[in-house]
Design a protein around this motif. Structure first.
Motif, short mmCIF file in Angstrom:
data_model
loop_
_atom_site.label_atom_id
_atom_site.label_comp_id
_atom_site.label_asym_id
_atom_site.label_seq_id
_atom_site.Cartn_x
_atom_site.Cartn_y
_atom_site.Cartn_z
N CYS A 109 -5.67 -83.20 11.53
CA CYS A 109 -4.43 -82.69 10.96
C CYS A 109 -4.50 -81.17 10.82
CB CYS A 109 -4.15 -83.34 9.61
SG CYS A 109 -5.25 -82.83 8.29
N ASP A 110 -3.37 -80.56 10.53
CA ASP A 110 -3.32 -79.10 10.46
C ASP A 110 -4.20 -78.54 9.35
OD1 ASP A 110 -1.59 -80.09 8.54
OD2 ASP A 110 -0.15 -78.46 8.76
N LYS A 111 -4.33 -79.26 8.27
CA LYS A 111 -5.16 -78.80 7.16
C LYS A 111 -6.63 -78.70 7.59
CE LYS A 111 -5.99 -79.72 2.29
NZ LYS A 111 -5.71 -80.62 1.17
N GLU A 112 -7.10 -79.70 8.31
CA GLU A 112 -8.49 -79.71 8.79
C GLU A 112 -8.74 -78.59 9.81
OE1 GLU A 112 -9.53 -84.46 8.62
OE2 GLU A 112 -8.24 -83.71 10.22
N VAL A 113 -7.80 -78.43 10.74
CA VAL A 113 -7.96 -77.42 11.77
C VAL A 113 -7.91 -76.02 11.16
CG1 VAL A 113 -6.95 -76.45 13.87
CG2 VAL A 113 -7.06 -78.92 13.57
N ARG A 158 1.06 -72.77 17.45
CA ARG A 158 1.84 -73.82 18.11
C ARG A 158 3.05 -73.21 18.82
NH1 ARG A 158 1.15 -76.52 13.15
NH2 ARG A 158 3.33 -76.12 12.62
N SER A 159 3.73 -72.30 18.13
CA SER A 159 4.95 -71.71 18.68
C SER A 159 4.70 -70.92 19.95
CB SER A 159 5.60 -70.78 17.65
OG SER A 159 6.04 -71.51 16.55
N ASN A 160 3.58 -70.18 19.97
CA ASN A 160 3.33 -69.35 21.16
C ASN A 160 2.48 -70.06 22.21
OD1 ASN A 160 0.63 -69.06 20.38
ND2 ASN A 160 0.95 -67.08 19.42
N GLY A 161 2.14 -71.33 21.97
CA GLY A 161 1.43 -72.12 22.97
C GLY A 161 -0.07 -71.91 23.01
N THR A 162 -0.63 -71.27 21.98
CA THR A 162 -2.07 -71.02 21.96
C THR A 162 -2.87 -72.31 21.78
OG1 THR A 162 -1.70 -68.85 21.01
CG2 THR A 162 -3.91 -69.74 20.78
N LEU A 163 -2.42 -73.18 20.88
CA LEU A 163 -3.12 -74.44 20.62
C LEU A 163 -2.26 -75.62 21.02
CD1 LEU A 163 -4.71 -73.90 17.08
CD2 LEU A 163 -5.87 -73.92 19.27
N PRO A 164 -2.80 -76.55 21.82
CA PRO A 164 -2.06 -77.76 22.14
C PRO A 164 -2.02 -78.69 20.92
CG PRO A 164 -4.18 -77.75 23.28
CD PRO A 164 -4.06 -76.45 22.55
N TYR A 165 -0.92 -79.40 20.76
CA TYR A 165 -0.77 -80.30 19.61
C TYR A 165 0.14 -81.46 19.97
CZ TYR A 165 3.82 -78.22 19.01
OH TYR A 165 5.12 -77.80 19.21
N TYR A 166 0.16 -82.46 19.10
CA TYR A 166 0.99 -83.64 19.26
C TYR A 166 1.72 -83.89 17.95
CZ TYR A 166 -2.23 -84.30 23.12
OH TYR A 166 -2.98 -84.10 24.24
N VAL A 167 2.90 -84.48 18.05
CA VAL A 167 3.64 -84.88 16.86
C VAL A 167 3.79 -86.40 16.91
CG1 VAL A 167 5.78 -84.67 15.56
CG2 VAL A 167 4.90 -82.70 16.82
N LEU A 168 3.21 -87.05 15.91
CA LEU A 168 3.29 -88.51 15.80
C LEU A 168 3.87 -88.86 14.44
CD1 LEU A 168 -0.18 -89.55 17.27
CD2 LEU A 168 2.04 -89.70 18.38
N GLY A 169 4.99 -89.51 14.44
CA GLY A 169 5.61 -89.90 13.18
C GLY A 169 5.94 -88.72 12.29
N GLY A 170 6.27 -87.59 12.89
CA GLY A 170 6.61 -86.40 12.12
C GLY A 170 5.41 -85.60 11.64
N LYS A 171 4.21 -86.04 11.99
CA LYS A 171 2.99 -85.33 11.58
C LYS A 171 2.39 -84.61 12.78
CE LYS A 171 -1.25 -85.87 9.05
NZ LYS A 171 -1.98 -86.65 8.08
N VAL A 172 2.00 -83.35 12.58
CA VAL A 172 1.40 -82.55 13.64
C VAL A 172 -0.10 -82.86 13.68
CG1 VAL A 172 0.92 -80.22 14.46
CG2 VAL A 172 3.10 -80.73 13.37
N LEU A 173 -0.58 -83.22 14.86
CA LEU A 173 -2.00 -83.53 15.04
C LEU A 173 -2.56 -82.73 16.21
CD1 LEU A 173 -1.76 -87.40 14.71
CD2 LEU A 173 -2.52 -85.78 12.97
N TYR A 174 -3.84 -82.46 16.12
CA TYR A 174 -4.54 -81.69 17.15
C TYR A 174 -5.70 -82.53 17.67
CZ TYR A 174 -2.15 -77.88 14.77
OH TYR A 174 -1.19 -77.08 14.22
N LYS A 175 -5.90 -82.48 18.97
CA LYS A 175 -7.02 -83.17 19.59
C LYS A 175 -8.17 -82.17 19.68
CE LYS A 175 -7.82 -86.23 23.48
NZ LYS A 175 -7.24 -86.75 24.71
#
Length: 59
Positions: free
Chosen positions: A2-6, A21-38
């Motif tokens: 999650c964003d807090k951990e990252v 996220r906005s400028n495309g520096t870090l890839p992310y996913y949105v699942l159920g309204g929550k932003v997650l990072y791999k």
């Protein structure tokens, strides 16, 4: 992750993650309204950034 951990691991604010996220520096996913990072994808991004910083500093 999650964003807090990252944000904690990268030592940046959650707002800075939003900018990344906005400028495309870090890839992310949105699942159920929550932003997650791999982690594997973001580790590669961070590694590239670290290497380019070292090259700029001559190390």
């Amino acid at each position: 992750m999650c964003d807090k951990e990252v944000a904690y691991l990268l030592k940046v604010s959650r707002r800075t993650l939003g900018e990344y996220r906005s400028n495309g520096t870090l890839p992310y996913y949105v699942l159920g309204g929550k932003v997650l990072y791999k982690w594997s994808e973001n580790g590669q991004v961070l590694d590239r950034g670290y290497r380019s910083t070292c090259r700029m500093q001559g190390g």
